[in-house]
Design a protein around this motif. Structure first.
Motif, PDB file in Angstrom:
ATOM      1  N   LYS A 107      52.454  36.397  73.588  1.00 36.40           N
ATOM      2  CA  LYS A 107      51.904  36.626  74.924  1.00 36.40           C
ATOM      3  C   LYS A 107      52.501  35.578  75.854  1.00 36.40           C
ATOM      4  CE  LYS A 107      47.452  38.800  73.870  1.00 36.40           C
ATOM      5  NZ  LYS A 107      45.975  38.753  74.077  1.00 36.40           N
ATOM      6  N   THR A 153      54.339  38.169  67.287  1.00 33.28           N
ATOM      7  CA  THR A 153      53.584  38.678  68.427  1.00 33.28           C
ATOM      8  C   THR A 153      53.439  37.566  69.465  1.00 33.28           C
ATOM      9  OG1 THR A 153      52.346  40.187  67.013  1.00 33.28           O
ATOM     10  CG2 THR A 153      51.430  39.740  69.190  1.00 33.28           C
ATOM     11  N   GLU A 165      56.071  38.898  81.342  1.00 37.25           N
ATOM     12  CA  GLU A 165      56.523  39.820  80.302  1.00 37.25           C
ATOM     13  C   GLU A 165      57.901  40.393  80.592  1.00 37.25           C
ATOM     14  OE1 GLU A 165      53.879  42.939  79.253  1.00 37.25           O
ATOM     15  OE2 GLU A 165      52.140  41.633  78.991  1.00 37.25           O
ATOM     16  N   LYS A 176      55.734  42.483  70.719  1.00 35.62           N
ATOM     17  CA  LYS A 176      55.970  42.372  69.281  1.00 35.62           C
ATOM     18  C   LYS A 176      57.476  42.368  69.037  1.00 35.62           C
ATOM     19  CE  LYS A 176      51.628  44.389  67.663  1.00 35.62           C
ATOM     20  NZ  LYS A 176      51.217  43.324  66.742  1.00 35.62           N
ATOM     21  N   SER A 200      49.581  44.221  76.512  1.00 34.87           N
ATOM     22  CA  SER A 200      49.908  42.860  76.961  1.00 34.87           C
ATOM     23  C   SER A 200      50.427  41.969  75.843  1.00 34.87           C
ATOM     24  CB  SER A 200      48.699  42.189  77.623  1.00 34.87           C
ATOM     25  OG  SER A 200      48.286  42.919  78.746  1.00 34.87           O
ATOM     26  N   GLU A 201      50.784  42.561  74.717  1.00 35.11           N
ATOM     27  CA  GLU A 201      51.406  41.814  73.632  1.00 35.11           C
ATOM     28  C   GLU A 201      52.828  42.299  73.441  1.00 35.11           C
ATOM     29  OE1 GLU A 201      47.644  40.736  70.709  1.00 35.11           O
ATOM     30  OE2 GLU A 201      49.020  42.359  70.159  1.00 35.11           O
TER      31      GLU A 201
END
Length: 313
Positions: free
Chosen positions: A235, A233, A239, A263, A260-261
């Motif tokens: 951040k 995961t 992105e 994976k 907002s993560e």
């Protein structure tokens, strides 16, 4: 395998809204079976139909061998129910609640006192039995409600979000009581929940429900194993740039974005954390945080739906 609950294409429709859409379930006898999904997914509606509180729009269901439409009386005699909303009278003691429900469910007078003592012992409220429930903590009230649902030796206990709103320690205590009663009372538990850890810890099998439909059903172990991946995961500060670049990396099996993560589904993730950080640095992307986890039920749900279950407890 013997099944104590079976549904066949059961549905519930309100005007132009379908709350439950052609659900098929088979719940093994003496198991703890979980229906996992977000609020509004149809969990309570499904339980209400199985408890004969709501009539299905279409489809059929049996509980303990009885049809929920044709044999509603026999179904109700076979089940205990604990709903989300609290339903205790503050001016009654714990013992008085159990006495009232024992009478309502027709527990014979000569067995009633013994059964009440058994249930009080099971839910660990013997020393508080003669105190008014307005003095009980949230966890004590929940245990009393569970005990009330057990008073007539039901074959199936329905628990609708049994630990909703409880603090983490109390929640774990309730989990212990549920596991204990499943063993000692020879009872099948069907519970709805949106807590991933609760479903993982308690349930022998889980049906994941979303928008009124069962997406998949299996044991927690098998559901997690089917992902066949660890989860990194991440951040980052950009992105879109990270995702567009990472899609070219052959060791990444899948990329899922939620809240907002990012994976990254990978194999043998412990060998790849440093690789991901170096990759981001080479592409002028700042890594704010990075974490390696083995798959959990939340990852399964996100993988199936593209969303996470929001904890509204």
């Amino acid at each position: 395998m013997e099944y104590i609950i079976e549904t066949h294409d059961i549905s519930k429709v309100y005007d132009d809204f379908t709350a439950v859409n052609s659900i098929n379930l088979k719940v093994p006898k003496n198991s703890v079976y979980g229906v996992l999904g977000p609020n509004g997914a149809g969990k309570t509606t499904l339980i209400s139909m199985l408890c004969t509180i709501l009539h299905p729009t279409s489809g059929t269901a049996t509980v303990n061998g009885y049809d929920v439409m044709k044999n509603s009386k026999e179904v109700r005699q076979s089940i205990g129910v604990v709903f989300q909303s609290r339903a205790l009278d503050d001016i009654l003691t714990g013992r008085e609640h159990l006495e009232m429900h024992a009478a309502l469910y027709g527990v014979p007078m000569d067995l009633r006192k013994q059964r009440i003592e058994e249930v009080l012992d099971l839910i660990a409220l013997g020393d508080k039995a003669d105190e008014y429930t307005k003095t009980y903590s949230g966890g004590m009230k929940r245990r009393l409600e569970i005990g009330r649902g057990l008073i007539h030796h039901p074959k199936v206990l329905f628990l609708d979000e049994p630990t909703l709103g409880l603090d983490p320690q109390t929640r774990e205590n309730i989990w212990e009581y549920i596991q204990e009663l499943n063993k000692t009372e020879d009872i099948t538990v069907l519970m709805s929940t949106h807590y991933m850890e609760e479903a993982d810890k308690l349930c022998d099998e889980i049906a994941i429900i979303n928008h009124g439909q069962i997406i998949t059903a299996d044991s927690p172990k098998n559901l997690k194993r089917d992902l066949r991946a660890d989860v990194i995961t991440v951040k980052v500060d950009d992105e879109e740039k990270f995702i567009n670049s990472a899609e070219k990396l052959d060791f990444i099996k899948d990329i899922i974005v939620a809240d907002s993560e990012i994976k990254l589904m990978v194999e043998r993730g412990e060998n790849l954390v440093a690789t991901v950080v170096n990759f981001a640095n080479k592409n002028d992307i700042i890594v704010k945080s990075i974490e390696l986890e083995h798959p959990n039920l939340e990852d399964v749900f996100i993988n199936l739906t593209g969303k996470r279950i929001v904890d509204e407890g």
